[in-house]
Design a protein around this motif. Structure first.
Motif, PDB file in Angstrom:
ATOM      1  N   VAL A 258      27.081  53.339 -95.700  1.00  0.00           N
ATOM      2  CA  VAL A 258      27.430  51.977 -96.104  1.00  0.00           C
ATOM      3  C   VAL A 258      26.181  51.107 -96.190  1.00  0.00           C
ATOM      4  O   VAL A 258      26.012  50.282 -97.111  1.00  0.00           O
ATOM      5  N   ALA A 259      25.251  51.280 -95.228  1.00  0.00           N
ATOM      6  CA  ALA A 259      24.010  50.515 -95.268  1.00  0.00           C
ATOM      7  C   ALA A 259      23.205  50.840 -96.522  1.00  0.00           C
ATOM      8  O   ALA A 259      22.637  49.946 -97.177  1.00  0.00           O
ATOM      9  N   ALA A 260      23.156  52.111 -96.894  1.00  0.00           N
ATOM     10  CA  ALA A 260      22.449  52.517 -98.113  1.00  0.00           C
ATOM     11  C   ALA A 260      23.100  51.891 -99.346  1.00  0.00           C
ATOM     12  O   ALA A 260      22.413  51.442-100.282  1.00  0.00           O
TER      13      ALA A 260
ATOM     14  N   ASP B  56      28.104  44.961 -95.805  1.00  0.00           N
ATOM     15  CA  ASP B  56      27.814  44.414 -94.480  1.00  0.00           C
ATOM     16  C   ASP B  56      29.077  44.371 -93.623  1.00  0.00           C
ATOM     17  O   ASP B  56      29.054  44.716 -92.423  1.00  0.00           O
ATOM     18  N   LEU B  57      30.196  43.939 -94.234  1.00  0.00           N
ATOM     19  CA  LEU B  57      31.452  43.839 -93.505  1.00  0.00           C
ATOM     20  C   LEU B  57      31.925  45.209 -93.032  1.00  0.00           C
ATOM     21  O   LEU B  57      32.336  45.383 -91.867  1.00  0.00           O
ATOM     22  N   ILE B  58      31.835  46.196 -93.923  1.00  0.00           N
ATOM     23  CA  ILE B  58      32.291  47.543 -93.570  1.00  0.00           C
ATOM     24  C   ILE B  58      31.437  48.108 -92.440  1.00  0.00           C
ATOM     25  O   ILE B  58      31.950  48.747 -91.496  1.00  0.00           O
ATOM     26  N   GLY B  59      30.113  47.866 -92.520  1.00  0.00           N
ATOM     27  CA  GLY B  59      29.239  48.354 -91.444  1.00  0.00           C
ATOM     28  C   GLY B  59      29.625  47.770 -90.103  1.00  0.00           C
ATOM     29  O   GLY B  59      29.554  48.460 -89.062  1.00  0.00           O
TER      30      GLY B  59
ATOM     31  N   ALA C 267      34.148  37.233 -96.639  1.00  0.00           N
ATOM     32  CA  ALA C 267      32.991  36.563 -96.050  1.00  0.00           C
ATOM     33  C   ALA C 267      33.398  35.551 -94.989  1.00  0.00           C
ATOM     34  O   ALA C 267      32.575  34.715 -94.582  1.00  0.00           O
ATOM     35  N   ALA C 268      34.640  35.611 -94.528  1.00  0.00           N
ATOM     36  CA  ALA C 268      35.149  34.720 -93.482  1.00  0.00           C
ATOM     37  C   ALA C 268      35.123  33.267 -93.925  1.00  0.00           C
ATOM     38  O   ALA C 268      34.844  32.354 -93.137  1.00  0.00           O
TER      39      ALA C 268
END
Length: 652
Positions: free
Chosen positions: A240-242, A486-489, A543-544
């Motif tokens: 996910v970061a990649a 970012d959220l998934i990570g 994104a909250a």
């Protein structure tokens, strides 16, 4: 107005103000010059220099000009393609019946109108073969059948052939170049479309290489993360970061695409007509001047009427005059081909005037044969109204000198008047022809340059349009991919079930972005405001950011809906990039014939600018909105940023 369009795209218009050369009025003048040539030629042939027993020939002369004038006027031109042979047959009938009715009292040279139509209507080389046959027929009719119109027979026989050729070549040259100018003007849309297509192909390749391939990599990493999610969360988090890194790289590329130099790489285009037009005009003009020169030499060596004295001296002067006028007229005609006026033109124009009248003391009014080219050079070289004063003075001088010289020969007053009109009209006709050929050649060159300029304008406009669409349509999707990564990570481990759902949505966004990428370089993207409202709510929630949407019940035309969707997408992108928002309100309403979209958010920490600080995002939106007759306004108060768009409910 010129329309520039490409297959599958909305039409974009180039208004007259976009005309880089401003040659539109000149295109109309080409037709007027051609009609002026025929009109003065008609007057000259009605006042023919030959002796006629009655005026019964006049209706036949007028009838012969009907079809050529129709062709030159450009009215109902399609009929000339469909009924070409029938119209030529009609012109041939009108051409040869008068020989039966009037014999050698008919008007010489009028058969050239048929020859000119043959040249413009029938493809070469057949047209030139037919012209040769008509020329032979003309000589046979005058010399062997009806008899020459005056004596000596050799002079008259050559004159009828020269008159035929002059008229045929004049009509052919002006008509062919006028058609060429029209074709160049009509083909500019084709060239501009080709330039737009080249831009789209280049952009399509760039989008595929810089963005499309990266989005595919993001999707591959997302699928890998989904496979590793239940077994090894660390590997899933790494995938996910990649994906997030690649998504941000793609977003950066989308912002840079085409931004560096919108004028890069305009491929020059040089139509073949730029050489064909001047060559055709020069060839016709030189041939006509040469025919005039040949007739001039014949008039000196074998004059009609009583023999003249000092023939050797007159012949020497005639040779000098003929060659000199051919050279000077060639020099002056270059002024009409777009190169500007030749050097020392006042002196060469004065020299041409001297050469034009130099023969008169030796051969009388026959020495005025070259006045047409003196008149044409004045039109080419002199400024403003002076050119027409010069033209008129040259033409009037022919009649004045003819009357003055005829006063000592005691011919009848009506005969002198008729011949004076003839000499003035024939000089005006071929003066307009010489001027028209030179000007049309130059206009063809200028129009060819104009086509290249318009193609460049169309290419730059399409490049800017593609850059706008890339920025406006891909920015939100690419930002969403980075945010979801970012959220998934962050969710992997604490909430794997939601992480799996978010990965599924990330794959869906990847498919949407790839679809938008393909559409940008294909047809103009058509978006839906309803779809964008749903996507905006989902992205902001990820994104909250709390979203409140009101007033969505409305029906607007597709064009308005598309612009509102693009504006909303850019507004959401700006909120994600340039704010620390926690609240966002979206309002859509319709009132008093206007549709309004209002987007507000808190947490505004910077203006929505592009990476280089030029604010392309809002500028792009203003371009779109104002193009539809709308208004875009923005307001920042404290930490709140508000953007509102008003568009006519029915676009103009």
């Amino acid at each position: 107005m010129t329309v520039v369009s490409a297959p599958g795209s909305q039409r974009e218009t180039l208004t007259p103000s976009d005309d880089p050369r401003g040659v539109g009025p000149d295109v109309t003048r080409t037709r007027l010059v051609s009609l002026g040539f025929l009109g003065t030629l008609l007057l000259a042939r009605c006042a023919d220099a030959a002796v006629h027993h009655t005026f019964g020939y006049l209706p036949f002369v007028a009838a012969l000009f009907v079809l050529p004038v129709w062709y030159v006027s450009g009215v109902a031109r399609h009929a000339w393609t469909r009924w070409r042979w029938w119209l030529l047959a009609g012109q041939a009938l009108l051409t040869y019946v008068p020989f039966v009715l009037f014999g050698n009292g008919w008007v010489a040279g009028l058969s050239g109108l048929l020859g000119g139509l043959v040249l413009v209507l029938i493809p070469a080389p057949r047209s030139w073969l037919l012209l040769g046959g008509l020329l032979a027929l003309e000589a046979t009719l005058w010399v062997e059948v009806v008899g020459v119109p005056y004596r000596p027979a050799i002079n008259a026989g050559v004159w009828v052939v020269v008159a035929f050729a002059d008229v045929a070549l004049g009509l052919f040259g002006l008509s062919r170049l006028s058609q060429l100018v029209r074709d160049l003007g009509a083909a500019q849309e084709e060239l501009a479309t080709a330039a737009v297509d080249r831009e789209r192909l280049a952009t399509q390749e760039q989008l595929r290489r810089l963005i499309g391939d990266r989005i595919q990599q993001v999707a591959q990493h997302a699928r890998a993360a989904l496979r590793w999610l239940s077994a090894t969360p660390e590997d899933a988090r790494g995938e996910v970061a990649a994906a997030g890194v690649i998504a941000r790289q793609a977003a950066a590329e989308s912002r840079r695409l085409h931004a560096a130099d919108p004028d890069r790489g305009i491929t020059p285009y040089e139509p073949s007509h730029t050489t064909t037009a001047p060559r055709t005009a020069r060839a016709v003009l030189v041939t006509v001047v040469a025919l005039f020169a040949a007739q001039n030499l014949l008039n000196v060596t074998m004059p009609s009427g009583r023999p003249r004295q000092h023939v050797a001296t007159a012949l020497l002067v005639a040779v000098v005059v003929s060659l000199g006028i051919m050279a000077v007229q060639w020099y002056h005609s270059g002024a009409g081909t777009g190169r500007g006026k030749p050097r020392y033109w006042p002196y060469t124009l004065a020299l041409l005037a001297v050469l034009t009248y130099l023969q008169v003391p030796l051969v009388g009014s026959l020495g005025l044969i070259f006045v047409a080219f003196l008149a044409a050079s004045g039109l080419l070289l002199l400024p403003g109204t002076w050119r027409w004063i010069w033209f008129g003075a040259a033409v009037v001088s022919v009649s004045a000198l003819f009357i003055l010289l005829a006063s000592g020969e005691s011919p009848s007053t009506p005969t002198v008047a008729i011949r004076a009109v003839y000499t003035a009209a024939i000089s005006a006709s071929f003066g307009l022809m010489a001027y028209g050929l030179s000007r049309l050649a130059g206009l063809a060159v200028r129009l060819a340059d104009r086509r290249e300029d318009l193609a460049a304008v169309a290419a730059v406009r399409e490049r800017l349009r593609l850059a706008r669409d890339t920025h406006d349509l891909l920015g939100l999707g690419l930002s969403t991919l980075a945010l979801k990564s970012d959220l998934i990570g962050a969710l992997i481990g604490p909430d794997d079930a939601r992480a799996a759902r978010e990965i599924g949505e990330l794959l869906h966004v990847c498919a949407t972005v790839r679809s938008d990428t393909a559409r940008i370089a294909g047809e103009r993207p058509r978006l839906s405001l309803d779809t964008e409202l749903g996507l905006a709510t989902d992205v902001l929630a990820s994104a909250a950011i709390h979203v409140r949407v009101t007033g969505v019940d409305r029906a607007v035309p597709q064009a308005v809906d598309n612009v509102l969707a693009i504006v909303l997408r850019e507004a959401i992108t700006n909120i994600l990039r340039h704010s620390q928002a926690r609240q966002c309100a979206i309002t859509v309403e319709s009132e008093d014939g206007l549709v309004r979209l209002r987007v507000s958010n808190d947490g505004a920490v910077s203006a929505p600018l592009s990476p280089n600080g030029t604010g392309h995002g809002l500028d792009n939106l203003r371009t779109r909105v104002t193009g539809c007759g709308g208004v875009l306004t923005t307001r920042r108060s404290g930490g709140t940023f508000v953007m509102m768009v008003e568009l006519p409910a029915v676009p103009g």
